[in-house]
Each structure stands twice: as structure tokens, then as C-alpha cells.
Scaffold this motif. Structure first.
Motif, PDB file in Angstrom:
ATOM      1  N   VAL A   1      53.089  21.429  19.028  1.00 29.46           N
ATOM      2  CA  VAL A   1      53.508  22.680  18.374  1.00 29.46           C
ATOM      3  C   VAL A   1      52.699  22.916  17.104  1.00 29.46           C
ATOM      4  O   VAL A   1      52.365  24.053  16.770  1.00 29.46           O
ATOM      5  CB  VAL A   1      55.023  22.648  18.094  1.00 29.46           C
ATOM      6  N   LEU A   2      52.353  21.853  16.395  1.00 32.17           N
ATOM      7  CA  LEU A   2      51.542  22.017  15.185  1.00 32.17           C
ATOM      8  C   LEU A   2      50.057  22.182  15.486  1.00 32.17           C
ATOM      9  O   LEU A   2      49.370  22.976  14.843  1.00 32.17           O
ATOM     10  CB  LEU A   2      51.738  20.804  14.262  1.00 32.17           C
TER      11      LEU A   2
ATOM     12  N   ALA B   1      39.417  28.003  15.967  1.00 31.58           N
ATOM     13  CA  ALA B   1      38.402  28.386  16.957  1.00 31.58           C
ATOM     14  C   ALA B   1      38.126  29.884  16.915  1.00 31.58           C
ATOM     15  O   ALA B   1      36.959  30.312  16.920  1.00 31.58           O
ATOM     16  CB  ALA B   1      38.856  27.966  18.351  1.00 31.58           C
ATOM     17  N   VAL B   2      39.177  30.695  16.850  1.00 32.49           N
ATOM     18  CA  VAL B   2      38.984  32.145  16.798  1.00 32.49           C
ATOM     19  C   VAL B   2      38.286  32.532  15.501  1.00 32.49           C
ATOM     20  O   VAL B   2      37.381  33.376  15.485  1.00 32.49           O
ATOM     21  CB  VAL B   2      40.337  32.878  16.953  1.00 32.49           C
ATOM     22  N   PHE B   3      38.657  31.891  14.389  1.00 30.97           N
ATOM     23  CA  PHE B   3      38.010  32.185  13.119  1.00 30.97           C
ATOM     24  C   PHE B   3      36.519  31.882  13.181  1.00 30.97           C
ATOM     25  O   PHE B   3      35.693  32.687  12.748  1.00 30.97           O
ATOM     26  CB  PHE B   3      38.665  31.385  11.984  1.00 30.97           C
ATOM     27  N   LEU B   4      36.165  30.703  13.712  1.00 35.10           N
ATOM     28  CA  LEU B   4      34.762  30.322  13.744  1.00 35.10           C
ATOM     29  C   LEU B   4      33.939  31.219  14.664  1.00 35.10           C
ATOM     30  O   LEU B   4      32.798  31.553  14.358  1.00 35.10           O
ATOM     31  CB  LEU B   4      34.614  28.861  14.190  1.00 35.10           C
TER      32      LEU B   4
ATOM     33  N   LEU C   1      47.086  25.840  15.240  1.00 37.74           N
ATOM     34  CA  LEU C   1      46.060  25.567  14.231  1.00 37.74           C
ATOM     35  C   LEU C   1      44.674  25.508  14.860  1.00 37.74           C
ATOM     36  O   LEU C   1      43.717  26.124  14.361  1.00 37.74           O
ATOM     37  CB  LEU C   1      46.379  24.257  13.506  1.00 37.74           C
ATOM     38  N   SER C   2      44.547  24.795  15.972  1.00 42.00           N
ATOM     39  CA  SER C   2      43.226  24.667  16.601  1.00 42.00           C
ATOM     40  C   SER C   2      42.745  25.999  17.180  1.00 42.00           C
ATOM     41  O   SER C   2      41.563  26.325  17.072  1.00 42.00           O
ATOM     42  CB  SER C   2      43.266  23.593  17.682  1.00 42.00           C
TER      43      SER C   2
END
Length: 148
Positions: free
Chosen positions: A100-101, A110-113, A105-106
Motif C-alpha cells: 500500500v505504501l 515513475a510518472v514524474f520522471l 509512491l513508485s
């Protein structure tokens, strides 16, 4: 201008096949196929051997304590009463909490990068993430215990 009926038209050459026919079997392909088959059978054999060995070693415990070991919550070594339910439950809950954490976050990183990060930031952050992935999670967990 009139359209011609193409169904009656004859062509001088038949259409070329999409895949070229080979005269024989390439020995390198046959060797690769045989090697992959041997490795696949070895993995299957290893899986069967691991399960057999696990059952063989665990069988005395299953005979002594029965299957109630899985669903019992008691742990009393003096009385010889053992149950694994709290340990199984703790493992499942901690794994679920980690998922859940970690998943949001991952995915966010990934979308940000890929979509938002400027080029000057993308490469260093990608390198740091790859370095983090190279460190075993047990080491990171021990580090987290010592820090907190």
C-alpha cells in the motif's frame, strides 16, 4: 474515368510469401531449442525436488502437531503447544502495508520522471533510483531499524 474490375485481372508474378522458406533446419537454432528445453526441464525438476524435500523434512512436525499448527494462535513451548497463525497474520499484514505504501509512491515517481521531470533532473534521479534498487531490502530494513 471508369474503375477496372481487378478480380479478373491476372498478374504475371504470384505474390511473395511474407516469410522466406528455409531449405533445412539451422543447427544453431536446433541446439538453442534443445538447450532451452533442457533448462526448462531442469527448472521443473528443481521445483519438484524442492517441494518433495520440504514435505519430507516437515512431515514429522505435521504428524506430531497436525494441521492445527497453521490455524492455532497458541505458542507455549513448555506445554508443547505451537501455532503459527500470529506469525502468518503478521507477515500478511506487513506485506500488505508495504504494498500500500510502495505502489503509489513508485508509480508517482515513475510518472514524474517520464512525464514531468526536466531533462537535467531526470538522469540523476534515475541513477539514484537504480542504485537504491541494487541495495538488498534486508540491508535497507536494518538501516531503517537503526535510524528509527
Amino acid at each position: 474515368m471508369q474503375l477496372k474490375d481487378l478480380s479478373t485481372a491476372t498478374t504475371a508474378m504470384p505474390p511473395r510469401p511474407l516469410v522466406r522458406e528455409r531449405a533445412g533446419v539451422n543447427p544453431v537454432d536446433a541446439l538453442f531449442k534443445g538447450g532451452v528445453l533442457i533448462l526448462a526441464l531442469a527448472i521443473l525438476g528443481l521445483f519438484i525436488h524442492m517441494n518433495y524435500d520440504l514435505i519430507r523434512v516437515a512431515w514429522p512436525s505435521i504428524e506430531q502437531f497436525g494441521w492445527r499448527f497453521i490455524v492455532s494462535g497458541n505458542w507455549d513451548p513448555v506445554a508443547g503447544d505451537f501455532g503459527a497463525l500470529p506469525f502468518i497474520y503478521g507477515t500478511l499484514v506487513s506485506s500488505l502495508m508495504a504494498i500500500v505504501l510502495a505502489v503509489p509512491l513508485s508509480l508517482g515517481v515513475a510518472v514524474f520522471l517520464v512525464e514531468l521531470a526536466p531533462a537535467w533532473l531526470r538522469q540523476p534521479v534515475s541513477t539514484l533510483i537504480e542504485l537504491l534498487a541494487a541495495i538488498p531490502s534486508v540491508v535497507l530494513g536494518l538501516w531503517g531499524i537503526f535510524v528509527f
